[in-house]
Design a protein around this motif. Sequence first.
Motif, PDB file in Angstrom:
ATOM      1  N   TYR A 115       0.833  -1.206   0.000  1.00 43.86           N
ATOM      2  CA  TYR A 115       0.000   0.000   0.000  1.00 43.86           C
ATOM      3  C   TYR A 115       0.866   1.254   0.000  1.00 43.86           C
ATOM      4  O   TYR A 115       0.653   2.187  -0.774  1.00 43.86           O
ATOM      5  CB  TYR A 115      -0.925  -0.027   1.218  1.00 43.86           C
ATOM      6  N   ARG A 154       4.037   1.522  -0.843  1.00 42.18           N
ATOM      7  CA  ARG A 154       4.820   1.621  -2.079  1.00 42.18           C
ATOM      8  C   ARG A 154       3.995   2.289  -3.173  1.00 42.18           C
ATOM      9  O   ARG A 154       4.485   3.127  -3.910  1.00 42.18           O
ATOM     10  CB  ARG A 154       5.238   0.226  -2.540  1.00 42.18           C
ATOM     11  N   GLU A 155       2.728   1.916  -3.205  1.00 39.33           N
ATOM     12  CA  GLU A 155       1.872   2.418  -4.274  1.00 39.33           C
ATOM     13  C   GLU A 155       1.442   3.858  -4.036  1.00 39.33           C
ATOM     14  O   GLU A 155       1.515   4.707  -4.914  1.00 39.33           O
ATOM     15  CB  GLU A 155       0.634   1.513  -4.342  1.00 39.33           C
ATOM     16  N   GLN A 156       1.011   4.129  -2.815  1.00 44.09           N
ATOM     17  CA  GLN A 156       0.431   5.437  -2.528  1.00 44.09           C
ATOM     18  C   GLN A 156       1.465   6.488  -2.179  1.00 44.09           C
ATOM     19  O   GLN A 156       1.221   7.679  -2.350  1.00 44.09           O
ATOM     20  CB  GLN A 156      -0.565   5.321  -1.350  1.00 44.09           C
TER      21      GLN A 156
END
Lengths: 658, 826
Positions: B52, B54-56
Amino acid sequence: MPPASHTPRAIPAGANPAGANPEHELPTISVIVLNYNGKVHLQTCLDSLLHLDYPAHKLELLLVDNASADGSAAYVRAHFPQVKLVETGANLGFAQGNNVGAQAATGEYVAFLNNDTRVEPDWLRHLIQPCLDHDDVVCTGSTMLDWAGERLDFGAGWMNFHGFAFQKNQGMPVAAAQIHREPTPIFFACGGAMLVRRDLFVETGGFDADHFAFYEDVDLGWRLWLMGYRVLSAPQAIAYHRLHATTGTLNQFRKWVLFERNALLTVLKNYDDANLQTVLPAALMLLIARIIRLLRVQGWDPESYHIGNHTGNHTGNHRGNRNAADDAELTEAVSRSGLAVLVAANEVVENLPRILERRRQIQARRKRPDAEIFARFGQPLYAHTLNMPQVDVPYTRAHYAVVNGAVVNGLSVADLFKRVGRRVLLVTTETFDVAAIPVADRTASPASPHATPFTGRAITEAAAWARTIGQGLAAQGHEALFAMPKTELDAANQEQHAGDGAHAHAAILHELAWEPGRVHDVVHKSLPDVIVLCDAAALDNLHGVSTPTALCLEPDAAALQADQLQQVDFVTPAREATVAIAQLDEFCRRPTKRAAPRTPALAHAQTGTRAPSPTNASYAPPKRTADLLREAYAHFRRGGLRGLLLETLGYLQRRLAE
Amino acid sequence: MELPKISVIVLNFNGKNHLETCFTSLARMDYPADKLELMLVDNASADGSAAYVREQFPQVRVVENADNLGFAAGNNVGAQAATGEYIAFLNNDTRVAPDWLRKLVEPCLQDEDAVCAASKMLGWDGKKADFVRSTMNFHGFAFQPEHGLLDLAHAQRELIFPCGGAMLIRRDVFLELGGFDEDYFIYFEDMDLGWRLWLSGYRVVFAPEAIAYHRLHATMDAFSAFRKWVLFERNALVTLIKNYDDDNLAKILPGALMLMVARATRLMRANGWRPEAYDIRNRAESGLTEAVSRSGLAVLVAANEVVENLPHILQKRRAVQARRKRSDAQVFERFGQPLLAHTIDFPEVEDAYGQAQSNVLHELGIVDLFAHTERRVLVVASDLLPFDGMPTTGAGLRAWSLGQGLEARGHEVYYSMPRAAMEGREMRGKNRAWELLWEAGKIHEVVKKISPDVIVACGWSTLGNLEGVATPVVLDQHGPHLLERRFQKHLDEEINRSEKLYGLAKADFFTCAGERQRQYFLPWLQEAGYANPDAKSDAEFEAKSEAESAVVHVSLGGDWPPVKETSPNPEPVFVYGGVFLPWQDPLLALTTLVARMDALGTGKLKIFGGKHPFIPIDTREFEALIDKLTQSKRVEVSPMLGRDALLAEYARADAAIDLMARNPERELAVTTRTVEYLWCGLPVIYNDYAELSDYIGPAQAGWCLDPTDDQAMTAVFDEILRNPQILVERGKNARRLAEESFNWAKTIEPIDQFCRKPYKRTRAHSVSLPKPGTGAQGTAHGAGPAGLPRKGLRTLAGEAVYHLRRGGVRGFLYESLGFLQRRLAK
């Protein structure tokens, strides 16, 4: 009628035979027999006192009755009018009951005698003699034998650093028990048969009433030593003791409270300030270690209290907790024996001001430094034996021994006692002559050497090595005891026709001879501080031994396997005798039990893996059926059917957990 | 100043739902982006936290651990991986103010030794303090004072440790010291770090303007209490073994172990266990096992783990001690609350635990190690305190002056007033006093909010409400209360008496306002069980009860009013102040004065006073007197004024009249108002029979007159009215007398000494006191009803709910059985 008296011939005659003193020089003595519901014992005991050869006008007999319900007082009044009866009106316990007796007594000395004893006619003459010979000897201890006069009950009192007392060589055959010829300094005289100067006893507060019962004699002995007096054994003063007939009920845990509490009291009162600071934290830590081990007896597992690592879910279901629903329980059942130790410690904490007030009074009278008293302790670093079959299983025992070693070394207790020689059991695989090696109590002058089955025989190289090591340790001030293989010892006796037990050395060799796989029997008999294996061949016989153990490799020994090394705590790498002895000496002064892998909680917090459960640790050998049966019987004796059932369930639980 | 590079490390375990808020607030910080490294250390979460973030939050560096390493090791991994000069640790369930990091690093940039800064942590809504202060006690338990109270921590100050949930530290120092001790797993590793920083010669500073908002303690709630107990107890013991120097450890370690024994026992006892059953004289057959409290067992488990790991811990100790640059005595000043008794949270055993701790502290000499440090004191007043210009009474001023005296000695003082006293009042600004109002039967709630080291309770009726605290208590009695009640026509003297004994018995040290009072109280103290029960003689008994009591004269201090060189008035102005009370009769003195003023045509009498601010007392006789006096135009009457306004009036006056008819109460009284006059430099026209007369007379700080001798009065009044200048000299004497004898900085000595070495008095076992009846209504000074000795239905119901929540139906049943057993045993 009391059984015919006979002095066991193994007790050597002393230099001061009874009757050496003219009658008019003998002091007046009051013999105090404390009694609580012991009517059955009184006839024998009091009869033997009436047969004493002590001049009647110098002798006062008292019976202190602790409010017995069995009509003891009326019985004595009716049958022993010459005995002065003191009725306390309540059970005051051993300490205060005897104090009341001492207050009521009129003699210059008082002798305390258990009600379940009988004495030799010359008992009192021998018992008083050391006090007459030396001004500073104000207290003497009887030799106490079992009822048949075969085994030693009390000869000398020893104590470990945290106040647990034991009776040197208790239970050994009289011939093997190394009873001294001459009166010898002892740390304390057993309260069951002893003598003390009355004025001094009364003036220093007598037995500490806070003890109620147990170890008040230890405390008194220590107090007398620190006040500058001496306590001596009177080897020829012989009393016979029916051994602890009244124990063995389910209420054993209540006695534990007294032992534990009184040991801690003794420590708190008697060490000097500097030593108390060193000893007290160690004593408390070991007390906690005992609580935990005793609590485990009934199957409780402290490991289950840890917050383990989560393994991916976060519902509160974590390791160390077999069943998360369990957590709702606010309480759980644990052994009363363990709780008893906690009760004991808590009583001390709650009464601290009073205890330390008593301490201040005692310390104000100090005339002898602790360092001079320490040698009298005998076995200051001996790991207190839990003495309950439930926890005497190898793992637990071993574990306590590990903790004991780590605590006494880590908190510098061992350093305090480094000058006190240790009791060392050398386990050999050969038999040989030990005549030249003093085996007596190192706190006294050694008995003169006796002939043994091996006198004059040629011995093997291995035997010579073992003997050299034993000699070397004895020369360093340690007490060297030898455990030799039984079959070979028997064979040697056959050859020499000398195995009649007449000689102290021969008798003790036989007493301590080991059978294959059962070295622990010998260890339990001799209670050494350290075991030294004289060659690797003895290695496989150590099951159930928790004593710190060193292996002293012979010069030409083969290299050892790693798993063999696992069985001992120390190996002398040196193969030269003087160096090996120096290393062993060092190990004996600071004995340790090799640390098991680090304990689970801290270890697994760090590595993320749970340490192996102690119950399947590799060094706990499976129990033999015979052992199991023996334990079962012990539980039955102690706890009746209910106790046995409880134990059995606990055992099954533990097995299941494995 | 050049800003250093900082790595912010957020440790996370299954806290994905917190991360958006937390990292969003971090991303919005005003710290220069090129000097900032944001990191997530994920402790093997199963909820996809790492992915999460890493993505956000692509700007956040993610470090993933393969397993849950716990708090300490997890953060250590982060610190190793970080690249900043400083590292900041931040809990995942927080958000920070935009200037958080700037403010947090500020103290470190000001002072080289300050290598570690503690963030302020507030509750999520910012209203209440979460972490604004840290303290620890001698056996290694950490506390967060002020937690849950208004945040009034605005000053930069030194702390023994920062909260690991939001803190900053120089990375090289952190790594060099070995980071957090990983053996702790969780709890107290931050305290250990703080202590190590101090003893290594560094300082830890609180940054009051660096604010993080914290959702309170969600992560650890999944674990049951007894498991957490293991960690708290174990880590506290490990901490103290590592960090004390050799001499202090030798003293403290046995004490700490003994108190573990005491805690284990009491936790078990609270759950119904009876150690008394282990007495050898108890012949009852018992089984081999018994069910006892897991929390109690947890303490033993903790101690045992330390024992089993001793060599390892001692090795760490050697490493810590090798870095020592600061003596223990210097570090002790940072402990904050070295003598605070660790709360067991079972009211029925708190008192006994406090007793055990007190014995251990004193008998093992531990208390001496910390005598140079100050305490946190809660003053429980029975009356209004002069805050924010509020009016006060003698009782209130007495309570306040005790607190002020203790503050003058460096102690930190909190004040609690009765809620009834504040009815219908408003206080200005943010004020702690509002949070600490006490209600009848609930003083322990205030105690819990503050966790004081010592309680100073004013008036014994307050103590009827104080059940189940381990805290040592000083009871101050500012007058012979029972005598006062006679004048109030209090009907039930027996209730009164038992209330008094009950209150006295609760306290550990007794103070009162004068020596005569003390003599009056001594027999009461002995009846209440003071003096050592083991006393061997009457003399010893009396010496002991004397040692357990002391005189603290009514005192004032602080901003002394200026000394008057000349009279401010053309005609002498007399003042008469204070609450109207039925045992005070100034009729003859006042009427004589007014008559002489009228006769000589000079002088003024100003009367300040009236009804008690909140306690209904019959004042009709006074009102009649006032009516009579005000027939003279030389008499002015003002209502009760706030204390500031009253003092301003006193400053404008020339003399005080405080001459009342003699009665037993007055003979023993040491009146606050009299001392207040002296303090203001007003000579006092006083009586000739009270303890203060012995001071005022010889010091010529006024005139001491027979209250029945109107001729003598007339002579003095005439002399003053004809020659007002004589007042100036006597006014200076009055002031000097106050400075010398009624100055709280001096008179507080006995309570200061008690606070430095506080103890729980050894209770005489032989004394069993009747608990006051529930019917006793608080009257007059004893605001509020007395204690509720037997548990009322409401209490029982409350306990039942508590046990149900804690232990479920089984737990509840268990408790109920225990309760019934205990009742039967009685």
